[in-house]
Design a protein around this motif. Structure first.
Motif, mmCIF file in Angstrom:
data_model
loop_
_atom_site.group_PDB
_atom_site.id
_atom_site.type_symbol
_atom_site.label_atom_id
_atom_site.label_comp_id
_atom_site.label_asym_id
_atom_site.label_seq_id
_atom_site.Cartn_x
_atom_site.Cartn_y
_atom_site.Cartn_z
ATOM 1 N N TYR A 230 -0.204 11.075 15.746
ATOM 2 C CA TYR A 230 0.566 12.206 16.282
ATOM 3 C C TYR A 230 -0.206 13.514 16.313
ATOM 4 O O TYR A 230 0.209 14.466 16.939
ATOM 5 C CB TYR A 230 1.843 12.410 15.429
ATOM 6 N N GLU B 100 4.824 11.555 5.252
ATOM 7 C CA GLU B 100 5.003 11.435 6.719
ATOM 8 C C GLU B 100 6.120 10.463 7.088
ATOM 9 O O GLU B 100 7.010 10.799 7.843
ATOM 10 C CB GLU B 100 3.698 11.059 7.456
ATOM 11 N N LEU C 291 7.741 13.578 8.853
ATOM 12 C CA LEU C 291 7.890 13.938 10.261
ATOM 13 C C LEU C 291 9.181 13.310 10.766
ATOM 14 O O LEU C 291 9.486 12.162 10.432
ATOM 15 C CB LEU C 291 6.702 13.411 11.068
ATOM 16 N N ILE D 146 6.231 17.108 17.309
ATOM 17 C CA ILE D 146 6.025 17.777 18.598
ATOM 18 C C ILE D 146 4.890 17.018 19.281
ATOM 19 O O ILE D 146 3.735 17.107 18.852
ATOM 20 C CB ILE D 146 5.649 19.265 18.400
ATOM 21 N N ILE E 130 -2.512 21.337 15.700
ATOM 22 C CA ILE E 130 -1.911 20.076 15.246
ATOM 23 C C ILE E 130 -0.971 19.557 16.324
ATOM 24 O O ILE E 130 -0.903 18.371 16.608
ATOM 25 C CB ILE E 130 -1.150 20.318 13.920
HETATM 26 N N1 5AD Z 1 4.056 17.538 15.391
HETATM 27 C C1 5AD Z 1 4.574 18.055 14.258
HETATM 28 N N2 5AD Z 1 3.929 18.041 13.072
HETATM 29 C C2 5AD Z 1 2.720 17.447 13.016
HETATM 30 N N3 5AD Z 1 1.866 17.244 11.997
HETATM 31 C C3 5AD Z 1 0.780 16.611 12.472
HETATM 32 N N4 5AD Z 1 0.909 16.393 13.804
HETATM 33 C C4 5AD Z 1 2.119 16.884 14.172
HETATM 34 C C5 5AD Z 1 2.836 16.956 15.391
HETATM 35 N N5 5AD Z 1 2.340 16.463 16.533
HETATM 36 C C6 5AD Z 1 2.159 17.613 10.599
HETATM 37 C C7 5AD Z 1 1.989 16.438 9.645
HETATM 38 C C8 5AD Z 1 0.995 16.959 8.625
HETATM 39 C C9 5AD Z 1 1.112 18.440 8.776
HETATM 40 C C10 5AD Z 1 -0.071 19.223 8.306
HETATM 41 O O1 5AD Z 1 1.302 18.616 10.163
HETATM 42 O O2 5AD Z 1 3.238 16.165 9.016
HETATM 43 O O3 5AD Z 1 1.278 16.548 7.309
#
Ligand code: 5AD
Ligand code: SF4
Ligand code: FES
Length: 350
Positions: A75, A167, A205, A237, A311
């Motif tokens: 993700y 997660e 998440l 997201i 991210i």
């Molecule tokens: N959308 C939302 N949160 C995310 N994270 C990583 N990718 C995404 C995404 N696409 C979050 C994870 C990680 C944190 C640092 O960012 O939960 O633990």
């Protein structure tokens, strides 16, 4: 307990009443809360927050010091296989400059966050901790999985807290989304952190493909079993340069419901209004603060690097300065009648 209890909401009201009194629910009861429209749940979480944490909001100064990561979480925009992002690594002096801006503004916690960047070996991390700890602040690390010995070194030299989201507690889903990683090791890392005396943060998440409400209920039960001191809940997201680019985008309400349920079941822990929440819903952090959250983590990464810590897409504040975010969040918090805490904001303040 609540004037809006009526026939229609009778069983929901009963569950919330029990949760507010006992802070304990069965998996099925949690599922009922997550299936509800959220209205009563948010009110109950807000009451619980007020009772246990008062109106104080703790601010944590977040420094995203490297976006280099050896992992390939399906993700995340920082995943190693995403060749479309510009990688950076701040120097120790740059990190100390960011930390000093936050400390001079009265922040009492510095959060050091990065991808799993092994350039930052334990000696380098220790040197950083030691220098920041010369000032009277708490340090939270969020740098991923390391050995027990390394976690011990960081703790011994002064780190106070550690964030490591599980997660998802659905083992199969975890496996699918985290190539070459081990669910068992992640759980072990969390128990190691607890054992070493860190205030330990985890979270999940919300909105992963094939994630069920039952699985989210299991996540909540896991946070309770670990007795996590902090829990951060993020709506997924979808990031365009990741395998989950076509995943469901509409995860705000479910993330808020998970967060609110955590507040009622773990009444004294610290719960952030996450940046991801505001990135998909206007005023998302304020909505979260009114639904159980009591922490905000404004970004102190200097502007030129912020946009590279992508991210997920449409992250808020990527063109703003630390100063702007500091003022912005202060005004927002005060506008809902909450107070900015001047303490370090441990779960149990002495
Ligand atoms: N959308 C939302 N949160 C995310 N994270 C990583 N990718 C995404 C995404 N696409 C979050 C994870 C990680 C944190 C640092 O960012 O939960 O633990
Ligand atoms: Fe790396 Fe964390 Fe992103 Fe996974 S979620 S790819 S560990 S930065
Ligand atoms: Fe960054 Fe509002 S918190 S501009």
């Amino acid at each position: 307990m609540n004037e809006s209890c009526n026939d229609k909401h009778f069983s929901l009201c009963n569950i919330l009443q029990k949760a507010e009194q006992e802070h304990k629910l069965s998996k099925n009861e949690i599922v009922e809360l997550l299936k509800s429209d959220g209205g009563l749940l948010y009110k109950s979480a807000d009451r619980t927050r007020k009772q246990y944490k008062d109106d104080f909001v703790h601010l944590r100064g977040l420094i995203e010091f490297s976006n280099i990561c050896r992992c390939n979480c399906f993700y995340c925009g920082l995943r190693a296989e995403n060749s479309l992002i510009d990688r950076y690594r701040l120097t120790e002096n740059e990190i100390l400059d960011c930390a000093n801006i936050a400390i001079d503004a009265g922040y009492k916690t510095i959060v050091l966050q990065s991808g799993e960047d092994m350039f930052w070996d334990s000696n380098k991390i220790c040197s950083l901790i030691k220098k920041i700890k010369q000032k009277d602040v708490a340090i939270t690390l969020s740098i991923g999985e390391r050995s027990y010995e390394e976690y011990k070194k960081f703790k011994d030299i002064g780190a106070d807290r550690f964030l490591l989201r599980i997660e998802t507690t659905d083992k199969n889903l975890y496996k699918q989304l985290h190539p070459n990683m081990s669910f068992e090791n992640r759980v072990q890392c969390l128990w190691n952190l607890k054992k070493l005396g860190y205030e330990t943060g985890t979270g999940c998440l919300v909105g992963l493909p094939n994630q069920t409400i039952e699985s989210l209920a299991n996540d909540i039960l896991f946070f309770k079993e670990l007795d996590a001191d902090m829990v951060g809940i993020g709506p997924l997201i979808p990031h365009p340069n990741t395998p989950l680019k076509d995943a469901n985008k509409d995860n705000f309400d479910m993330a808020l419901k998970v967060m609110a349920t955590v507040r009622i079941l773990m009444p004294d822990i610290n719960i952030p209004a996450t940046t991801a929440m505001e990135s998909i819903r206007e005023n998302g952090r304020i909505i979260a603060l009114n639904s159980g959250a009591n922490v905000v983590m404004p970004n102190f990464t200097e502007s030129e690097y912020r946009k590279k810590y992508e991210i997920y897409p449409n992250k808020i504040c990527i063109n703003d300065s630390p100063k702007k975010c500091m003022n912005c969040i202060k005004l927002k918090i005060e506008s809902i009648g909450r107070k900015i805490s001047e303490t370090k904001g441990y779960r149990k303040e002495s």
